[in-house]
Design a protein around this motif. Structure first.
Motif, mmCIF file in Angstrom:
data_model
loop_
_atom_site.group_PDB
_atom_site.id
_atom_site.type_symbol
_atom_site.label_atom_id
_atom_site.label_comp_id
_atom_site.label_asym_id
_atom_site.label_seq_id
_atom_site.Cartn_x
_atom_site.Cartn_y
_atom_site.Cartn_z
ATOM 1 N N ILE A 33 15.702 103.792 38.997
ATOM 2 C CA ILE A 33 14.628 103.233 39.815
ATOM 3 C C ILE A 33 15.229 102.893 41.170
ATOM 4 C CG2 ILE A 33 12.996 101.331 40.152
ATOM 5 C CD1 ILE A 33 12.845 100.991 37.126
ATOM 6 N N THR A 34 14.675 103.480 42.215
ATOM 7 C CA THR A 34 15.082 103.151 43.579
ATOM 8 C C THR A 34 13.936 102.383 44.225
ATOM 9 O OG1 THR A 34 16.404 105.163 43.713
ATOM 10 C CG2 THR A 34 15.824 104.101 45.805
ATOM 11 N N ALA A 35 14.254 101.244 44.819
ATOM 12 C CA ALA A 35 13.226 100.449 45.487
ATOM 13 C C ALA A 35 13.336 100.655 46.986
ATOM 14 C CB ALA A 35 13.393 98.968 45.158
ATOM 15 N N LEU A 36 12.182 100.773 47.631
ATOM 16 C CA LEU A 36 12.107 100.804 49.095
ATOM 17 C C LEU A 36 11.261 99.600 49.479
ATOM 18 C CD1 LEU A 36 12.603 102.297 51.816
ATOM 19 C CD2 LEU A 36 10.498 103.562 51.366
ATOM 20 N N VAL A 37 11.920 98.588 50.041
ATOM 21 C CA VAL A 37 11.220 97.332 50.301
ATOM 22 C C VAL A 37 11.193 97.041 51.791
ATOM 23 C CG1 VAL A 37 11.812 96.390 48.020
ATOM 24 C CG2 VAL A 37 13.302 95.911 49.983
ATOM 25 N N GLY A 38 10.250 96.182 52.160
ATOM 26 C CA GLY A 38 10.134 95.812 53.561
ATOM 27 C C GLY A 38 8.786 95.176 53.822
ATOM 28 N N ALA A 39 8.650 94.615 54.995
ATOM 29 C CA ALA A 39 7.439 93.889 55.353
ATOM 30 C C ALA A 39 6.285 94.846 55.636
ATOM 31 C CB ALA A 39 7.712 93.025 56.578
ATOM 32 N N ASN A 40 5.125 94.288 55.775
ATOM 33 C CA ASN A 40 3.936 95.033 56.161
ATOM 34 C C ASN A 40 4.196 95.750 57.495
ATOM 35 O OD1 ASN A 40 1.289 95.841 55.891
ATOM 36 N ND2 ASN A 40 0.500 94.096 57.043
ATOM 37 N N GLY A 41 3.899 97.034 57.537
ATOM 38 C CA GLY A 41 4.058 97.794 58.776
ATOM 39 C C GLY A 41 5.439 98.406 58.973
ATOM 40 N N ALA A 42 6.345 98.220 58.014
ATOM 41 C CA ALA A 42 7.719 98.721 58.161
ATOM 42 C C ALA A 42 7.803 100.247 58.111
ATOM 43 C CB ALA A 42 8.614 98.116 57.072
ATOM 44 N N GLY A 43 6.814 100.874 57.470
ATOM 45 C CA GLY A 43 6.837 102.331 57.351
ATOM 46 C C GLY A 43 7.005 102.834 55.920
ATOM 47 N N LYS A 44 6.803 101.950 54.953
ATOM 48 C CA LYS A 44 7.005 102.315 53.552
ATOM 49 C C LYS A 44 5.975 103.349 53.080
ATOM 50 C CE LYS A 44 6.430 98.077 52.099
ATOM 51 N NZ LYS A 44 6.005 97.501 53.408
ATOM 52 N N SER A 45 4.697 103.041 53.314
ATOM 53 C CA SER A 45 3.655 103.975 52.859
ATOM 54 C C SER A 45 3.783 105.315 53.568
ATOM 55 C CB SER A 45 2.264 103.399 53.129
ATOM 56 O OG SER A 45 2.051 102.243 52.368
ATOM 57 N N THR A 46 4.114 105.254 54.841
ATOM 58 C CA THR A 46 4.277 106.492 55.608
ATOM 59 C C THR A 46 5.392 107.347 55.008
ATOM 60 O OG1 THR A 46 3.496 105.376 57.607
ATOM 61 C CG2 THR A 46 4.770 107.402 57.908
ATOM 62 N N THR A 47 6.478 106.704 54.597
ATOM 63 C CA THR A 47 7.579 107.440 53.975
ATOM 64 C C THR A 47 7.117 108.129 52.694
ATOM 65 O OG1 THR A 47 9.179 105.872 54.890
ATOM 66 C CG2 THR A 47 9.898 107.197 52.992
ATOM 67 N N LEU A 48 6.376 107.399 51.864
ATOM 68 C CA LEU A 48 5.889 107.999 50.611
ATOM 69 C C LEU A 48 4.935 109.150 50.894
ATOM 70 C CD1 LEU A 48 5.023 105.384 47.855
ATOM 71 C CD2 LEU A 48 7.099 106.714 48.204
ATOM 72 N N ARG A 200 11.472 90.589 45.553
ATOM 73 C CA ARG A 200 12.265 90.027 44.461
ATOM 74 C C ARG A 200 12.070 90.819 43.170
ATOM 75 N NH1 ARG A 200 14.205 84.893 44.165
ATOM 76 N NH2 ARG A 200 12.738 84.203 45.766
ATOM 77 N N GLN A 201 10.793 91.020 42.799
ATOM 78 C CA GLN A 201 10.517 91.721 41.543
ATOM 79 C C GLN A 201 11.009 93.167 41.592
ATOM 80 O OE1 GLN A 201 9.467 90.351 38.861
ATOM 81 N NE2 GLN A 201 9.007 88.351 39.740
ATOM 82 N N ALA A 202 10.806 93.806 42.732
ATOM 83 C CA ALA A 202 11.203 95.214 42.844
ATOM 84 C C ALA A 202 12.725 95.350 42.720
ATOM 85 C CB ALA A 202 10.720 95.800 44.166
ATOM 86 N N LEU A 203 13.473 94.476 43.410
ATOM 87 C CA LEU A 203 14.932 94.590 43.367
ATOM 88 C C LEU A 203 15.479 94.208 41.993
ATOM 89 C CD1 LEU A 203 15.986 93.301 46.904
ATOM 90 C CD2 LEU A 203 15.845 95.677 46.089
ATOM 91 N N LYS A 204 14.740 93.353 41.291
ATOM 92 C CA LYS A 204 15.179 92.980 39.938
ATOM 93 C C LYS A 204 15.195 94.167 38.987
ATOM 94 C CE LYS A 204 14.130 88.104 39.126
ATOM 95 N NZ LYS A 204 13.125 87.204 38.534
ATOM 96 N N ILE A 205 14.226 95.051 39.127
ATOM 97 C CA ILE A 205 14.199 96.183 38.177
ATOM 98 C C ILE A 205 14.849 97.434 38.761
ATOM 99 C CG2 ILE A 205 12.124 95.332 36.999
ATOM 100 C CD1 ILE A 205 10.648 97.794 38.280
ATOM 101 N N ALA A 206 15.206 97.397 40.043
ATOM 102 C CA ALA A 206 15.739 98.617 40.674
ATOM 103 C C ALA A 206 17.247 98.747 40.456
ATOM 104 C CB ALA A 206 15.441 98.593 42.170
ATOM 105 N N HIS A 207 17.686 99.976 40.214
ATOM 106 C CA HIS A 207 19.133 100.238 40.198
ATOM 107 C C HIS A 207 19.682 100.159 41.620
ATOM 108 C CE1 HIS A 207 17.578 102.237 36.551
ATOM 109 N NE2 HIS A 207 18.700 101.829 36.025
ATOM 110 N N ARG A 208 18.942 100.782 42.538
ATOM 111 C CA ARG A 208 19.348 100.762 43.945
ATOM 112 C C ARG A 208 18.146 100.440 44.818
ATOM 113 N NH1 ARG A 208 24.009 102.159 45.358
ATOM 114 N NH2 ARG A 208 23.425 102.601 47.493
ATOM 115 N N GLY A 209 18.442 99.980 46.015
ATOM 116 C CA GLY A 209 17.345 99.677 46.911
ATOM 117 C C GLY A 209 17.703 99.938 48.356
ATOM 118 N N TYR A 210 16.656 100.100 49.132
ATOM 119 C CA TYR A 210 16.765 100.260 50.586
ATOM 120 C C TYR A 210 15.815 99.265 51.230
ATOM 121 C CZ TYR A 210 18.888 104.823 49.633
ATOM 122 O OH TYR A 210 19.694 105.834 49.179
ATOM 123 N N VAL A 211 16.261 98.668 52.325
ATOM 124 C CA VAL A 211 15.400 97.752 53.079
ATOM 125 C C VAL A 211 15.000 98.447 54.373
ATOM 126 C CG1 VAL A 211 15.205 95.507 54.203
ATOM 127 C CG2 VAL A 211 16.591 95.748 52.110
#
Ligand SMILES: Nc1ncnc2c1ncn2[C@@H]1O[C@H](COP(=O)(O)OP(=O)(O)O)[C@@H](O)[C@H]1O
Ligand SMILES: [Mg+2]
Length: 239
Positions: A33-48, A200-211
């Protein structure tokens, strides 16, 4: 170290003059599980959406299992096995739960028997969907609709599952259930990219993450490392 199953190099996405994603690189390791986290408007949905082929890429390469899928149309990307879970509220409310799940298999070219088999597996994973199989999807609770969206994506036989904020708008106890489900699905071998503002929840279950911050990756590491990172704690965990 496990090899990357899906990797993105130098991805840039623009909406007219707005540069939403500014040259990011990600690697999803098989079975993680890779998490991509960040605030509203960071570009997460656009990346997906760029990974799913739903917005054009200004630059960048997407490699999936050695194949360049960066230029494929969305339905061809789904067929390779890279499948995005529709937003919870995008379930087709005037169709039944079963019909919604069957629609998830629309890109497949295998037999009805195989699809029926997969439907059984989804019902085993989500007993509440089975109980409500003949009911309209519009009558499900928010959490059940999110599970239906995940179940529908599973019907496409993904090898990589992309999720855009599955916890959004759900009560904490329901969020726990959704994250537990994602862990179970991952434990069965599925590679997951999880986009979340619930850091918090996403990073708890993620093996790796990106901010992600304003279109740039500013930090990466294991889920644990990022949870311990002072910059993450201050900006996202309210520590
Ligand atoms: N369709 C669009 N047209 C113009 N700008 C957009 C559009 N979608 C998103 N943006 C902008 O792109 C940036 C990234 O948005 P988004 O990917 O939705 O971020 P996130 O999912 O992290 O909240 C934001 O500045 C947002 O305003
Ligand atoms: Mg978003």
């Amino acid at each position: 170290m496990t090899a990357a199953l899906l990797s993105v190099q130098g991805l840039e996405v623009r909406y007219g003059p707005i540069e939403a994603v500014k040259g990011i690189s990600l690697a999803l390791r098989a079975g993680e599980i890779t998490a991509l986290v960040g605030a509203n408007g960071a570009g997460k949905s656009t990346t997906l959406m760029a990974l799913s082929g739903l917005v054009p890429k200004a630059a960048g390469q997407v490699l999936f299992d050695g194949q360049d899928i960066g230029q494929l149309a969305p339905h061809r990307i789904v067929r390779t096995g890279v499948v995005q879970v529709a937003e919870g509220r995008a379930t087709l409310t005037t169709l039944t739960v079963r019909e919604n799940l069957e629609l998830g298999a629309y890109t497949r070219r295998d037999s009805a028997a195989e699809r029926a088999n997969d439907l059984d597996r989804v019902f085993t994973m989500f007993p509440r969907l089975q109980e409500r199989a003949s009911g309209l999807a519009g009558n499900l609770s928010g959490g059940e609709q999110q599970m239906l969206a995940i179940g529908r994506a599973l019907m496409a036989r993904p090898r990589v599952l992309l999720l855009d904020e599955p916890s959004m708008g759900l009560a904490p106890i329901v969020v726990q259930e959704i994250f537990r489900t994602l862990r179970d699905i991952n434990a069965q071998g599925l590679t997951i990219l999880l986009v979340e503002q619930n850091v918090r929840q996403a990073l708890k279950i993620a093996h790796r993450g990106y901010v992600l911050e304003t279109g740039h990756i500013v930090l990466e590491g294991s889920g644990r490392e990022l949870l311990d990172e002072p910059r993450v704690q201050q900006a996202y965990l309210g520590v």
